[in-house]
Design a protein around this motif. Structure first.
Motif, PDB file in Angstrom:
ATOM      1  N   PHE A 222      21.897  23.229 -23.719  1.00 20.27           N
ATOM      2  CA  PHE A 222      20.604  23.634 -23.185  1.00 20.27           C
ATOM      3  C   PHE A 222      20.728  24.925 -22.386  1.00 20.27           C
ATOM      4  O   PHE A 222      19.919  25.841 -22.527  1.00 20.27           O
ATOM      5  N   SER A 223      21.762  25.020 -21.537  1.00 19.71           N
ATOM      6  CA  SER A 223      21.909  26.205 -20.698  1.00 19.71           C
ATOM      7  C   SER A 223      22.209  27.456 -21.513  1.00 19.71           C
ATOM      8  O   SER A 223      21.868  28.560 -21.093  1.00 19.71           O
ATOM      9  N   LYS A 224      22.826  27.311 -22.662  1.00 21.29           N
ATOM     10  CA  LYS A 224      23.103  28.470 -23.513  1.00 21.29           C
ATOM     11  C   LYS A 224      21.848  28.953 -24.250  1.00 21.29           C
ATOM     12  O   LYS A 224      21.750  30.116 -24.603  1.00 21.29           O
TER      13      LYS A 224
ATOM     14  N   LEU B 196      17.316  30.699 -22.332  1.00 25.85           N
ATOM     15  CA  LEU B 196      16.742  32.042 -22.224  1.00 25.85           C
ATOM     16  C   LEU B 196      16.145  32.539 -23.534  1.00 25.85           C
ATOM     17  O   LEU B 196      15.432  33.541 -23.541  1.00 25.85           O
ATOM     18  N   TYR B 197      16.403  31.862 -24.624  1.00 24.77           N
ATOM     19  CA  TYR B 197      15.808  32.250 -25.894  1.00 24.77           C
ATOM     20  C   TYR B 197      14.422  31.645 -26.092  1.00 24.77           C
ATOM     21  O   TYR B 197      13.582  32.223 -26.757  1.00 24.77           O
ATOM     22  N   PHE B 198      14.179  30.458 -25.548  1.00 25.74           N
ATOM     23  CA  PHE B 198      12.890  29.830 -25.804  1.00 25.74           C
ATOM     24  C   PHE B 198      12.004  29.707 -24.570  1.00 25.74           C
ATOM     25  O   PHE B 198      10.791  29.582 -24.706  1.00 25.74           O
ATOM     26  N   ALA B 199      12.533  29.766 -23.359  1.00 23.01           N
ATOM     27  CA  ALA B 199      11.710  29.582 -22.162  1.00 23.01           C
ATOM     28  C   ALA B 199      10.742  30.745 -21.904  1.00 23.01           C
ATOM     29  O   ALA B 199       9.562  30.495 -21.644  1.00 23.01           O
TER      30      ALA B 199
ATOM     31  N   PHE C 226       3.274  32.124 -23.646  1.00 22.78           N
ATOM     32  CA  PHE C 226       2.216  31.523 -24.467  1.00 22.78           C
ATOM     33  C   PHE C 226       1.428  30.475 -23.691  1.00 22.78           C
ATOM     34  O   PHE C 226       0.229  30.319 -23.903  1.00 22.78           O
ATOM     35  N   TYR C 227       2.082  29.776 -22.766  1.00 22.58           N
ATOM     36  CA  TYR C 227       1.364  28.803 -21.943  1.00 22.58           C
ATOM     37  C   TYR C 227       0.320  29.504 -21.072  1.00 22.58           C
ATOM     38  O   TYR C 227      -0.830  29.075 -20.997  1.00 22.58           O
TER      39      TYR C 227
END
Length: 106
Positions: free
Chosen positions: A65-67, A70-73, A79-80
């Motif tokens: 998850f930590s890797k 930064l790609y999806f957050a 978009f939110y």
């Protein structure tokens, strides 16, 4: 070039391949017997298949998850907020005040 001859059971000196030698059945390709290979096994009732599974699941999940966060957050947050703004704007434009404000523009 001729197609490879089909193996139809048996064995012996059936010509096959470039050197006209039968290689043997699957897993026995006619080579020398292997020596010096030692295998160890453990009885299935002595094994613990879920040893450390919970520990590994927690730390492996956190590492993965930590890797990737930064790609999806950042796009997810962007978009939110864009969707939140669009919903609020739609509610305003369809309210009494919004219709009154933009009644002339149609």
């Amino acid at each position: 070039m001729r197609p490879t001859q089909a193996l139809r059971g048996g064995g012996g000196d059936v010509p096959l391949g470039r050197h006209n030698k039968y290689l043997g059945g699957w897993g026995n390709f006619g080579g020398q017997k292997q020596k010096g290979i030692i295998t160890y096994t453990m009885s299935p009732n002595r094994q613990n298949p879920i040893a450390g599974a919970a520990h590994d699941a927690i730390f492996n999940t956190w590492r993965r998850f930590s890797k990737q966060v930064l790609y999806f957050a950042p796009p997810l947050i962007g978009f939110y907020y864009a969707m939140s703004w669009a919903i609020d704007r739609n509610h305003y434009l369809n309210s009494k005040e919004g219709r009154k404000e933009f009644a002339d523009s149609e």
